[in-house]
Design a protein around this motif. Structure first.
Motif, PDB file in Angstrom:
ATOM      1  N   ILE A   2       0.857  -1.191   0.000  1.00 52.79           N
ATOM      2  CA  ILE A   2       0.000   0.000   0.000  1.00 52.79           C
ATOM      3  C   ILE A   2       0.894   1.243   0.000  1.00 52.79           C
ATOM      4  O   ILE A   2       1.867   1.318   0.748  1.00 52.79           O
ATOM      5  CB  ILE A   2      -0.996   0.003   1.174  1.00 52.79           C
ATOM      6  N   VAL A   3       0.573   2.151  -0.882  1.00 44.44           N
ATOM      7  CA  VAL A   3       1.417   3.335  -1.042  1.00 44.44           C
ATOM      8  C   VAL A   3       0.573   4.596  -0.919  1.00 44.44           C
ATOM      9  O   VAL A   3      -0.434   4.750  -1.614  1.00 44.44           O
ATOM     10  CB  VAL A   3       2.121   3.325  -2.420  1.00 44.44           C
ATOM     11  N   VAL A  29       4.282   1.053   2.314  1.00 35.48           N
ATOM     12  CA  VAL A  29       4.222  -0.122   3.184  1.00 35.48           C
ATOM     13  C   VAL A  29       4.487  -1.359   2.347  1.00 35.48           C
ATOM     14  O   VAL A  29       3.823  -1.584   1.335  1.00 35.48           O
ATOM     15  CB  VAL A  29       2.839  -0.237   3.859  1.00 35.48           C
ATOM     16  N   LYS A  30       5.477  -2.158   2.758  1.00 40.73           N
ATOM     17  CA  LYS A  30       5.817  -3.363   1.986  1.00 40.73           C
ATOM     18  C   LYS A  30       5.060  -4.562   2.548  1.00 40.73           C
ATOM     19  O   LYS A  30       4.681  -4.571   3.709  1.00 40.73           O
ATOM     20  CB  LYS A  30       7.315  -3.614   2.058  1.00 40.73           C
ATOM     21  N   ASN A  31       4.866  -5.545   1.719  1.00 39.67           N
ATOM     22  CA  ASN A  31       4.178  -6.755   2.130  1.00 39.67           C
ATOM     23  C   ASN A  31       4.866  -7.377   3.351  1.00 39.67           C
ATOM     24  O   ASN A  31       6.073  -7.550   3.346  1.00 39.67           O
ATOM     25  CB  ASN A  31       4.183  -7.754   0.976  1.00 39.67           C
ATOM     26  N   GLY A  32       4.109  -7.684   4.383  1.00 44.89           N
ATOM     27  CA  GLY A  32       4.677  -8.310   5.569  1.00 44.89           C
ATOM     28  C   GLY A  32       5.226  -7.327   6.586  1.00 44.89           C
ATOM     29  O   GLY A  32       5.663  -7.733   7.663  1.00 44.89           O
ATOM     30  N   THR A 201       0.391  -7.895   7.042  1.00 39.86           N
ATOM     31  CA  THR A 201       0.923  -6.539   6.959  1.00 39.86           C
ATOM     32  C   THR A 201       0.106  -5.684   7.918  1.00 39.86           C
ATOM     33  O   THR A 201      -1.124  -5.683   7.852  1.00 39.86           O
ATOM     34  CB  THR A 201       0.770  -5.999   5.527  1.00 39.86           C
ATOM     35  N   THR A 202       0.786  -4.991   8.831  1.00 39.76           N
ATOM     36  CA  THR A 202       0.062  -4.339   9.923  1.00 39.76           C
ATOM     37  C   THR A 202       0.539  -2.909  10.177  1.00 39.76           C
ATOM     38  O   THR A 202       1.738  -2.628  10.102  1.00 39.76           O
ATOM     39  CB  THR A 202       0.260  -5.137  11.232  1.00 39.76           C
ATOM     40  N   LEU A 203      -0.403  -2.023  10.465  1.00 37.49           N
ATOM     41  CA  LEU A 203      -0.074  -0.700  10.991  1.00 37.49           C
ATOM     42  C   LEU A 203      -0.676  -0.615  12.382  1.00 37.49           C
ATOM     43  O   LEU A 203      -1.882  -0.805  12.551  1.00 37.49           O
ATOM     44  CB  LEU A 203      -0.681   0.419  10.127  1.00 37.49           C
ATOM     45  N   MET A 204       0.164  -0.383  13.398  1.00 34.11           N
ATOM     46  CA  MET A 204      -0.341  -0.312  14.767  1.00 34.11           C
ATOM     47  C   MET A 204      -0.023   1.038  15.396  1.00 34.11           C
ATOM     48  O   MET A 204       1.135   1.389  15.580  1.00 34.11           O
ATOM     49  CB  MET A 204       0.253  -1.436  15.614  1.00 34.11           C
TER      50      MET A 204
END
Lengths: 264, 295
Positions: A2-3, A29-32, A201-204
């Protein structure tokens, strides 16, 4: 994967209360990737997550997912590839419905919902097996209303529901902030377990610097809608809470005293 | 209460029960207070009456009425979701507009159906006594519709509708377009209300543009009385509670209208006062019960 490309979002644009929440913000954001995001109140952390989820559309900029431009996709359409857990444990589940009904709804994320029966008996076994992993005894309470569960139990269930259909991207918005420390740790362990097992793939987003350092392979510090710090892999492992604070100091100078940075 | 007024109350309870089920869908399932019903009930009556006087089969006229109600509900829901008008105001606007629309449809303030073939006639032909035909016909139709709603609320789409009313943020994050669900729910609700109006018109032998006044209050009273008396723990229980609540409400009204204290007796114009007192009693009953048992 996701960019975000020069993503800009104003609130109350054109009024005296105009706030710029994110300014020409770019992120790849890169995969994983498991990215932890910290920053003071109003830094743009929640705006970033809500912007990616599609709660609102940007004033300018672009979001692409696996080379598909999704900038103008509404939230419910993006939900097909995004799993979310909110800060408020009441938000992620439906209190008036039973555990199995909530899971049945989550099992259909991003899929067509028709007129076949919602909770099919063949799915119950699968739901029970999933709930057993939480080790909270919920597998024997499939028919109980979710409103009867505690905040921690509801948050655990939300996490399970968010990953029931494997999401391309998991968004966690301070999902342990409203819980007591013991429950918060349990939920964090569970989060780690699910993310590692499914390689999500996570954003926390978190307010806890220790957490931000302990988890994930990349750390981003936001301030006033911009990236202040972006550290990856080995560099991140060497970071300490003191480093983070001094780096924040260095970039802010005298402004720091007036900022409402929350330090734990 | 005489047997005649008892049967009359049961008959009204079932036919308006269909309307109450529509109110249940908006008020309880979608958490969308919808006053459109005051307009869509006479809309259903008007469409059905005009269709029947033009020689349309009475059952087919019900279908036309439900279609008209569906569209009326859709207008309210679109005003709310797409044009961002507050749900209560959106429904009032549609309701007011429907008053004019209904007069246009009928071509006047009312239309008589005397002598015309109605749905009730097909039931009396089976040999049941004339005064039992209408209550039995309405009970059968109302129960069928109740079962249909219970089934729907257990489907994937039905679950999404329940969640939309309870937690729109959650259901959006799980990929459901809440606008679509609200439009679908409010439209279906008003389709039911229109069918109820059509059956009322066929039963009383006339459609009148003013017959919808107070529909929402009667609907809410039925929902609240039903849930208080019969409970709402499951969807099945709640839906039948609403239908029986409607019967109970009409019985209570009939009972009140039959009361005489010397020279005093209630008149039909006291109906709104009685309804309000009934709803307040039903709303506060659990609280009062709790207080009494605590003593």
């Amino acid at each position: 994967m996701i960019v975000l490309d020069e993503y800009t979002k104003y609130f109350h644009r054109g009024s005296i209360n105009e706030v710029i929440a994110l300014k020409d913000f770019s992120l790849n954001v890169k995969n994983g990737d498991f990215i932890t995001i910290i920053g003071s109140n109003g830094a743009g952390k929640s705006t970033l997550l809500n912007g990616i989820a599609g709660v609102f559309l940007p004033d300018s900029g672009k979001i692409t997912l696996n080379d598909t431009n999704i900038t103008n996709w509404p939230e419910h359409r993006r939900a097909a590839f995004i799993g979310r857990v909110f800060q408020d444990p009441l938000l992620g589940t439906c209190g008036a419905l039973s555990i199995e009904q909530n899971m049945a709804i989550a099992a259909k994320r991003g899929k067509h919902r028709g007129l076949s029966i919602g909770v099919k008996s063949k799915h119950r076994k699968c739901f029970q097996a999933e709930l057993k992993k939480l080790d909270l005894g919920l597998e024997d309470r499939l028919h109980d209303k979710v409103g009867l569960l505690s905040g921690g139990q509801r948050q655990a269930l939300t996490l399970l529901m968010a990953s029931l259909v494997r999401p391309n991207l998991l968004l966690l918005d301070e999902h342990t902030a409203a819980l007591d420390p013991k429950t918060a740790n349990q939920i964090l362990d569970l989060t780690k377990e699910i993310i590692e097992k499914e390689n999500l793939t996570t954003l926390m987003v978190t307010h806890n610097m220790n957490q931000a350092l302990q988890f994930g392979n990349r750390l981003i510090m936001l301030h006033q809608g911009k990236t202040l710090l972006d550290v990856k892999a080995e560099e991140k492992q060497k970071l300490t809470v003191e480093n983070l604070i001094s780096k924040f100091y260095a970039s802010q100078g005298d402004n720091f005293a007036s900022d409402r940075m929350v330090l734990i | 209460m005489t047997l005649y007024s008892f049967i009359g109350a049961v008959e009204q309870g079932f036919v308006y029960g269909i309307m109450a089920l529509g109110v249940y869908i908006t008020f309880r399932v979608l958490d969308f207070p919808d006053l459109t019903v005051d307009g869509s009930l006479p809309l259903g009556a008007s469409v059905s009456a005009v269709a029947i006087t033009h020689g349309v089969n009475p059952y087919l006229s019900l279908l036309l009425a439900s279609g008209a109600g569906f569209l009326a509900g859709m207008v309210t829901a679109i005003l709310n979701t797409k044009l961002k008008i507050l749900h209560l105001l959106a429904s009032i606007l549609t309701m007011i507009a429907l008053y004019s629309v209904n007069i246009r449809i009928i071509g006047g303030p009312n239309l008589s159906l005397l002598g015309a073939e109605t749905v009730i006639d097909s039931f009396s032909k089976t040999g049941v006594a004339a005064y039992y035909a209408a209550p039995i016909a309405f009970a059968v139709i109302a129960v069928l519709i109740t079962v249909l709603i219970i089934w729907f609320l257990h489907t994937e789409l039905g679950l999404a509708m329940l969640a939309t009313g309870n937690n729109p943020k959650m259901i959006t994050s799980l990929g459901v377009n809440t606008h679509f669900i609200i439009i679908l729910g409010v439209s279906c609700s008003n389709a039911l209300v229109a069918v109820s109006g059509a059956l009322v018109a066929q039963n009383q032998g006339a459609a009148d543009v003013n017959m919808g006044v107070g529909t929402i209050v009667a609907g809410l009273a039925s929902v609240i009385v039903g849930e208080t008396v019969f409970g709402n723990r499951t969807i099945l229980q709640a839906c039948f509670a609403v239908l029986l609540g409607s019967v109970l409400y009409r019985l209570a009204i009939a009972l009140a209208l039959g009361i005489e204290w010397g020279a005093f007796s209630f008149t039909p114009s006291d109906l709104n006062l009685i309804t309000s007192i009934l709803v307040i009693t039903a709303l506060t009953a659990p609280m009062i019960k709790e207080k009494i048992t605590a003593i």
